[in-house]
Design a protein around this motif. Structure first.
Motif, PDB file in Angstrom:
ATOM      1  N   LEU A  33       0.820  -1.215   0.000  1.00  0.00           N
ATOM      2  CA  LEU A  33       0.000   0.000   0.000  1.00  0.00           C
ATOM      3  C   LEU A  33       0.847   1.255   0.000  1.00  0.00           C
ATOM      4  CD1 LEU A  33      -2.900  -0.869   2.491  1.00  0.00           C
ATOM      5  CD2 LEU A  33      -2.995  -0.741  -0.003  1.00  0.00           C
ATOM      6  N   VAL A  34       1.911   1.253   0.781  1.00  0.00           N
ATOM      7  CA  VAL A  34       2.810   2.414   0.848  1.00  0.00           C
ATOM      8  C   VAL A  34       3.414   2.703  -0.533  1.00  0.00           C
ATOM      9  CG1 VAL A  34       5.033   3.198   1.788  1.00  0.00           C
ATOM     10  CG2 VAL A  34       3.316   2.221   3.298  1.00  0.00           C
ATOM     11  N   MET A  35       3.616   1.645  -1.323  1.00  0.00           N
ATOM     12  CA  MET A  35       4.196   1.803  -2.661  1.00  0.00           C
ATOM     13  C   MET A  35       3.131   1.955  -3.745  1.00  0.00           C
ATOM     14  SD  MET A  35       7.391  -0.804  -2.422  1.00  0.00           S
ATOM     15  CE  MET A  35       6.594  -2.093  -1.481  1.00  0.00           C
ATOM     16  N   SER A  36       1.884   2.196  -3.340  1.00  0.00           N
ATOM     17  CA  SER A  36       0.750   2.383  -4.253  1.00  0.00           C
ATOM     18  C   SER A  36       0.416   1.139  -5.062  1.00  0.00           C
ATOM     19  CB  SER A  36       0.988   3.557  -5.194  1.00  0.00           C
ATOM     20  OG  SER A  36       1.119   4.745  -4.459  1.00  0.00           O
ATOM     21  N   CYS A  37       0.675  -0.019  -4.504  1.00  0.00           N
ATOM     22  CA  CYS A  37       0.295  -1.274  -5.142  1.00  0.00           C
ATOM     23  C   CYS A  37      -0.928  -1.810  -4.418  1.00  0.00           C
ATOM     24  CB  CYS A  37       1.437  -2.283  -5.082  1.00  0.00           C
ATOM     25  SG  CYS A  37       1.061  -3.820  -5.934  1.00  0.00           S
ATOM     26  N   PHE A  38      -2.090  -1.588  -5.010  1.00  0.00           N
ATOM     27  CA  PHE A  38      -3.359  -1.954  -4.408  1.00  0.00           C
ATOM     28  C   PHE A  38      -3.908  -3.218  -5.057  1.00  0.00           C
ATOM     29  CE2 PHE A  38      -2.982   2.700  -4.621  1.00  0.00           C
ATOM     30  CZ  PHE A  38      -2.900   2.971  -3.269  1.00  0.00           C
ATOM     31  N   VAL A  39      -4.985  -3.760  -4.504  1.00  0.00           N
ATOM     32  CA  VAL A  39      -5.698  -4.846  -5.162  1.00  0.00           C
ATOM     33  C   VAL A  39      -6.115  -4.337  -6.544  1.00  0.00           C
ATOM     34  CG1 VAL A  39      -7.805  -6.233  -5.078  1.00  0.00           C
ATOM     35  CG2 VAL A  39      -6.453  -5.906  -3.011  1.00  0.00           C
ATOM     36  N   ASN A  40      -6.010  -5.192  -7.539  1.00  0.00           N
ATOM     37  CA  ASN A  40      -6.299  -4.900  -8.944  1.00  0.00           C
ATOM     38  C   ASN A  40      -5.196  -4.133  -9.655  1.00  0.00           C
ATOM     39  OD1 ASN A  40      -8.768  -6.285  -9.063  1.00  0.00           O
ATOM     40  ND2 ASN A  40      -9.811  -4.544  -8.138  1.00  0.00           N
ATOM     41  N   THR A  41      -4.030  -3.972  -9.023  1.00  0.00           N
ATOM     42  CA  THR A  41      -2.897  -3.352  -9.697  1.00  0.00           C
ATOM     43  C   THR A  41      -2.253  -4.385 -10.617  1.00  0.00           C
ATOM     44  OG1 THR A  41      -2.433  -1.851  -7.851  1.00  0.00           O
ATOM     45  CG2 THR A  41      -0.627  -2.279  -9.373  1.00  0.00           C
ATOM     46  N   LYS A  42      -2.071  -4.010 -11.880  1.00  0.00           N
ATOM     47  CA  LYS A  42      -1.429  -4.881 -12.859  1.00  0.00           C
ATOM     48  C   LYS A  42       0.082  -4.650 -12.815  1.00  0.00           C
ATOM     49  CE  LYS A  42      -1.629  -6.213 -17.702  1.00  0.00           C
ATOM     50  NZ  LYS A  42      -2.284  -5.971 -18.995  1.00  0.00           N
ATOM     51  N   PHE A  43       0.854  -5.726 -12.936  1.00  0.00           N
ATOM     52  CA  PHE A  43       2.309  -5.620 -12.910  1.00  0.00           C
ATOM     53  C   PHE A  43       2.922  -6.654 -13.847  1.00  0.00           C
ATOM     54  CE2 PHE A  43       1.268  -8.776  -9.782  1.00  0.00           C
ATOM     55  CZ  PHE A  43       2.239  -9.753  -9.963  1.00  0.00           C
ATOM     56  N   ILE A  44       4.221  -6.483 -14.095  1.00  0.00           N
ATOM     57  CA  ILE A  44       4.987  -7.448 -14.887  1.00  0.00           C
ATOM     58  C   ILE A  44       6.188  -7.898 -14.062  1.00  0.00           C
ATOM     59  CG2 ILE A  44       6.330  -5.647 -16.047  1.00  0.00           C
ATOM     60  CD1 ILE A  44       6.340  -7.514 -18.538  1.00  0.00           C
ATOM     61  N   VAL A  45       6.550  -9.160 -14.210  1.00  0.00           N
ATOM     62  CA  VAL A  45       7.740  -9.683 -13.548  1.00  0.00           C
ATOM     63  C   VAL A  45       8.930  -9.366 -14.462  1.00  0.00           C
ATOM     64  CG1 VAL A  45       8.924 -11.728 -12.679  1.00  0.00           C
ATOM     65  CG2 VAL A  45       6.440 -11.536 -12.445  1.00  0.00           C
ATOM     66  N   LYS A  46       9.814  -8.500 -13.988  1.00  0.00           N
ATOM     67  CA  LYS A  46      10.978  -8.117 -14.792  1.00  0.00           C
ATOM     68  C   LYS A  46      12.121  -9.107 -14.627  1.00  0.00           C
ATOM     69  CE  LYS A  46      11.623  -3.710 -15.772  1.00  0.00           C
ATOM     70  NZ  LYS A  46      12.009  -2.302 -15.556  1.00  0.00           N
ATOM     71  N   LYS A  47      12.288  -9.623 -13.414  1.00  0.00           N
ATOM     72  CA  LYS A  47      13.349 -10.597 -13.152  1.00  0.00           C
ATOM     73  C   LYS A  47      12.856 -11.590 -12.116  1.00  0.00           C
ATOM     74  CE  LYS A  47      17.186  -7.539 -14.137  1.00  0.00           C
ATOM     75  NZ  LYS A  47      18.452  -6.968 -13.709  1.00  0.00           N
ATOM     76  N   ALA A  48      13.259 -12.829 -12.290  1.00  0.00           N
ATOM     77  CA  ALA A  48      12.953 -13.875 -11.319  1.00  0.00           C
ATOM     78  C   ALA A  48      14.190 -14.763 -11.228  1.00  0.00           C
ATOM     79  CB  ALA A  48      11.736 -14.679 -11.746  1.00  0.00           C
ATOM     80  N   CYS A  49      14.952 -14.607 -10.174  1.00  0.00           N
ATOM     81  CA  CYS A  49      16.217 -15.319 -10.033  1.00  0.00           C
ATOM     82  C   CYS A  49      16.064 -16.478  -9.056  1.00  0.00           C
ATOM     83  CB  CYS A  49      17.305 -14.366  -9.558  1.00  0.00           C
ATOM     84  SG  CYS A  49      18.915 -15.168  -9.471  1.00  0.00           S
ATOM     85  N   ILE A  57       9.403  -6.874  -9.651  1.00  0.00           N
ATOM     86  CA  ILE A  57       8.155  -6.618 -10.357  1.00  0.00           C
ATOM     87  C   ILE A  57       8.062  -5.124 -10.647  1.00  0.00           C
ATOM     88  CG2 ILE A  57       7.000  -8.611  -9.332  1.00  0.00           C
ATOM     89  CD1 ILE A  57       5.362  -6.611  -7.615  1.00  0.00           C
ATOM     90  N   SER A  58       7.354  -4.794 -11.708  1.00  0.00           N
ATOM     91  CA  SER A  58       7.206  -3.407 -12.127  1.00  0.00           C
ATOM     92  C   SER A  58       5.726  -3.067 -12.261  1.00  0.00           C
ATOM     93  CB  SER A  58       7.914  -3.200 -13.467  1.00  0.00           C
ATOM     94  OG  SER A  58       7.799  -1.860 -13.885  1.00  0.00           O
ATOM     95  N   PHE A  59       5.329  -1.944 -11.651  1.00  0.00           N
ATOM     96  CA  PHE A  59       3.949  -1.461 -11.749  1.00  0.00           C
ATOM     97  C   PHE A  59       3.956   0.045 -11.597  1.00  0.00           C
ATOM     98  CE2 PHE A  59       4.887  -2.319  -7.378  1.00  0.00           C
ATOM     99  CZ  PHE A  59       4.384  -1.222  -6.706  1.00  0.00           C
ATOM    100  N   LEU A  60       3.109   0.704 -12.338  1.00  0.00           N
ATOM    101  CA  LEU A  60       2.960   2.164 -12.273  1.00  0.00           C
ATOM    102  C   LEU A  60       4.303   2.891 -12.357  1.00  0.00           C
ATOM    103  CD1 LEU A  60       0.357   2.328  -9.352  1.00  0.00           C
ATOM    104  CD2 LEU A  60      -0.109   2.415 -11.807  1.00  0.00           C
ATOM    105  N   GLY A  61       5.235   2.351 -13.137  1.00  0.00           N
ATOM    106  CA  GLY A  61       6.550   2.966 -13.293  1.00  0.00           C
ATOM    107  C   GLY A  61       7.513   2.694 -12.156  1.00  0.00           C
ATOM    108  N   ASN A  62       7.139   1.860 -11.212  1.00  0.00           N
ATOM    109  CA  ASN A  62       8.005   1.516 -10.075  1.00  0.00           C
ATOM    110  C   ASN A  62       8.490   0.082 -10.193  1.00  0.00           C
ATOM    111  OD1 ASN A  62       7.434   3.975  -8.566  1.00  0.00           O
ATOM    112  ND2 ASN A  62       5.406   3.111  -8.249  1.00  0.00           N
TER     113      ASN A  62
END
Length: 77
Positions: A33-49, A57-62
């Protein structure tokens, strides 16, 4: 709600997109929530090591890094 059939961020791979549907840990939920990632926020996995057990993960430019434990607590669809 039956959480046994729900996917988490931990189940995703690089370049997968998903939508946050919930969280099973209040502390992790508050961090999102502090990072503005709420329920229904769409994101992409940029790296998975698999070696370091870190996911980016990347969402809303973060971009945020999640450890394996945190990623396993965030439900997605």
């Amino acid at each position: 709600m039956d959480n046994h059939n729900l996917r988490t961020i931990k189940d995703l791979k690089k370049n997968d997109t998903a939508i946050v549907t919930g969280c099973k840990d209040e502390d992790v939920y508050l961090k999102l929530l502090v990072m503005s990632c709420f329920v229904n926020t769409k994101f992409i996995v940029k790296k998975a090591c698999s070696v370091t057990k870190i996911m980016i993960i990347s969402f809303l430019g973060n971009d945020i890094a999640l450890g394996e434990e945190e990623a396993g607590k965030i439900f997605v669809k």
